[in-house]
Design a protein around this motif. Structure first.
Motif, PDB file in Angstrom:
ATOM      1  N   LYS A 278     -39.254   5.283 -16.110  1.00 15.80           N
ATOM      2  CA  LYS A 278     -39.364   5.944 -15.028  1.00 15.80           C
ATOM      3  C   LYS A 278     -38.177   6.496 -14.686  1.00 15.80           C
ATOM      4  CE  LYS A 278     -40.189   5.222 -10.050  1.00 15.80           C
ATOM      5  NZ  LYS A 278     -40.782   4.276  -9.017  1.00 15.80           N
TER       6      LYS A 278
ATOM      7  N   ASP B 232     -36.120   9.368  -9.494  1.00 14.27           N
ATOM      8  CA  ASP B 232     -37.184   8.577  -8.593  1.00 14.27           C
ATOM      9  C   ASP B 232     -37.048   7.188  -8.080  1.00 14.27           C
ATOM     10  OD1 ASP B 232     -38.461  11.088  -9.128  1.00 14.27           O
ATOM     11  OD2 ASP B 232     -40.044  10.321 -10.774  1.00 14.27           O
ATOM     12  N   ILE B 233     -36.381   6.640  -8.850  1.00 13.88           N
ATOM     13  CA  ILE B 233     -35.890   5.282  -8.641  1.00 13.88           C
ATOM     14  C   ILE B 233     -35.059   5.252  -7.327  1.00 13.88           C
ATOM     15  CG2 ILE B 233     -34.607   3.197  -9.227  1.00 13.88           C
ATOM     16  CD1 ILE B 233     -35.651   3.483 -11.950  1.00 13.88           C
TER      17      ILE B 233
ATOM     18  N   ASP C  66     -37.130   6.283  -4.483  1.00 10.10           N
ATOM     19  CA  ASP C  66     -37.586   5.121  -3.797  1.00 10.10           C
ATOM     20  C   ASP C  66     -36.897   4.335  -2.930  1.00 10.10           C
ATOM     21  OD1 ASP C  66     -40.108   6.212  -5.136  1.00 10.10           O
ATOM     22  OD2 ASP C  66     -39.912   5.016  -6.948  1.00 10.10           O
TER      23      ASP C  66
ATOM     24  N   LYS D 162     -34.155   5.036  -1.370  1.00  9.24           N
ATOM     25  CA  LYS D 162     -33.634   5.566  -0.271  1.00  9.24           C
ATOM     26  C   LYS D 162     -32.161   5.742  -0.635  1.00  9.24           C
ATOM     27  CE  LYS D 162     -37.442   5.174   2.980  1.00  9.24           C
ATOM     28  NZ  LYS D 162     -37.655   4.880   4.337  1.00  9.24           N
TER      29      LYS D 162
END
Length: 445
Positions: free
Chosen positions: A380, A384-385, A388, A390
């Motif tokens: 991943k 993007d982590i 996700d 925030k």
């Protein structure tokens, strides 16, 4: 007249205390100067020669001579430095800069100006016509604070006719500015066309407007007190807590943003207007978690999830890369080897040196970074982590990433572990611990 005298007496100004009187030499300011002088106050006349009319020099000399005859201190200055643009705005700023200088020179607490009741009517009508804030619609008040002193407008209870009649009856000299008779200026058009109509309806209309102004100001003061309390709770270090902000009524939201802008633009609030408030509210209500806009004077407003930053300039984060031996200091914390811990959270990573290629590296994020998150299939993207979880944009670029020497990502300290993490009851020979800045501070106390 009695109301004006009573108002001034309530200030309880000692006879030996200097008061600054803004005086143009016109009928209104000469009336005010004469009144204060006869009341026994120690006056200092502050006069600006705007140098825009041929008569300006004569008016300067007239007022200076008048003060010398009355043994009144006279402080005059020629307007200079104007190179173009909005002359009225430049002249106003020049005047008040001069007034502040004189106030400081004489250690004065009060600056008296000759704004009267008709001026208040004109101001309110002009602002109603062009649009303003609730505070703006109230016009001006009899007392207002500015730069450590108080501006006093005692003539707010009188209309122009009363002042003119008093001057005539008491032989008070003054000079007339012929430009006040021209309809080239908005205020003059209101003065010559609208005000006479209102006075025909009620010759005390200025007192009706004064009542309106005072009533509106009480409402404004109440709302301002409420908004100030809200700001104390949700606006700290130029950061607005949007979680609390979004619970407020729409009107209060606008007032909060407006108040913040007043704080950020104390000397040039004219640079921002309701359109800027609309733009700020637009990014707050946007579904985009990270978005920014620019305001005048290089001011920036940045939304990052439930935080709104003001006066934030984007700072490029320098790349860093450290080899971890015992410990490494990273932004807002430390990553270090420890001998033992019972912690199983994302703040602790256990490794078997047989599974990785040493040494262990600590660096910040790079474009395209991917990791195999523990208990997940495939890889991943690190970005993007962050999204996700925030993680704010300003934090992402400097956030520490732990890798082996071949750049396999082992850990996002405090956030996610990779599949290289070993369970506490299995075999491992390396324990890494991430201590955030807040934890370090707690340990020191």
């Amino acid at each position: 007249m009695n109301e004006v005298v009573s108002f001034i007496k309530k200030l309880k100004i000692p006879k030996d205390e200097k008061v600054i009187v803004a005086c143009s030499g016109g009928p209104d300011s000469m009336f005010l100067l004469n009144l204060l002088y006869n009341m026994g106050l120690s006056c200092v006349v502050a006069h600006i020669n705007h140098k825009v009319r041929q008569e300006s020099d004569e008016e300067y000399s007239f007022l200076k001579d008048y003060c010398e005859n009355k043994k009144i201190i006279f402080e005059g200055k020629n307007l200079d430095g104007y190179v173009g643009g909005n002359f009225e705005n430049y002249a106003r700023n020049f005047r008040y800069s001069f007034f502040k200088e004189i106030v400081k020179k004489y250690d004065a607490k009060y600056l008296f100006t000759a704004h009267h009741g008709d001026d208040l009517v004109e101001t309110i009508l002009m602002r109603l016509t062009r649009g303003s804030s609730l505070k703006g619609y109230a016009g001006f008040s009899s007392l207002s604070n500015r730069d450590g002193y108080t501006i006093v407008r005692p003539l707010i209870y009188l209309d122009k006719t009363t002042i003119e009649n008093y001057n005539k009856d008491n032989d008070i000299p003054y000079r007339l500015d012929y430009t006040n008779d021209l309809d080239d200026y908005t205020r003059n058009r209101f003065r010559h066309n609208i005000l006479p109509f209102l006075k025909d309806e009620d010759n005390l209309v200025h007192l009706r407007f004064l009542k309106f102004s005072q009533e509106l100001k009480m409402n404004v003061d109440y709302i301002d007190t409420l908004v100030s309390k809200k700001i104390e709770e949700m606006y700290i270090d130029n950061i607005l807590n949007l979680g609390a902000f979004l619970k407020e009524d729409e009107y209060i939201k606008r007032k909060i943003i407006n108040k913040i802008l007043e704080m950020l633009y104390p000397d040039n609030l004219y640079l921002v207007n309701s359109n800027h408030i609309d733009e700020i509210l637009k990014i707050i209500n946007s579904k985009q978690p990270n978005i920014a806009i620019n305001l005048p004077n290089n001011m920036h407003v940045v939304k990052e999830y439930l935080k709104l930053y003001f006066d934030v300039e984007k700072v490029d984060v320098a790349p860093y890369k450290y080899e971890l031996e015992d410990e490494v200091k990273v932004p807002n914390g430390i990553i270090k080897r420890v001998l033992n811990t019972e912690d199983k959270s994302n703040f602790t990573l256990r490794l078997n040196s047989k599974d990785i290629d040493l040494p262990i590296i600590v660096r910040n994020r790079r474009d395209g970074d991917k990791m195999q998150v523990k208990n997940m299939k495939g890889h991943k993207k690190v970005n993007d982590i962050f999204i996700d979880l925030k993680i704010e944009q300003r934090i992402r670029d400097e956030f520490p990433i732990v890798t082996d020497v071949n750049d396999k990502i082992l850990w996002l300290p405090g956030l996610k572990k990779s599949n290289f993490d070993i369970p506490i009851d299995a075999e491992y020979d390396i324990i890494l611990r991430y201590e955030k800045g807040e934890e370090l501070n707690e340990q020191k106390n």
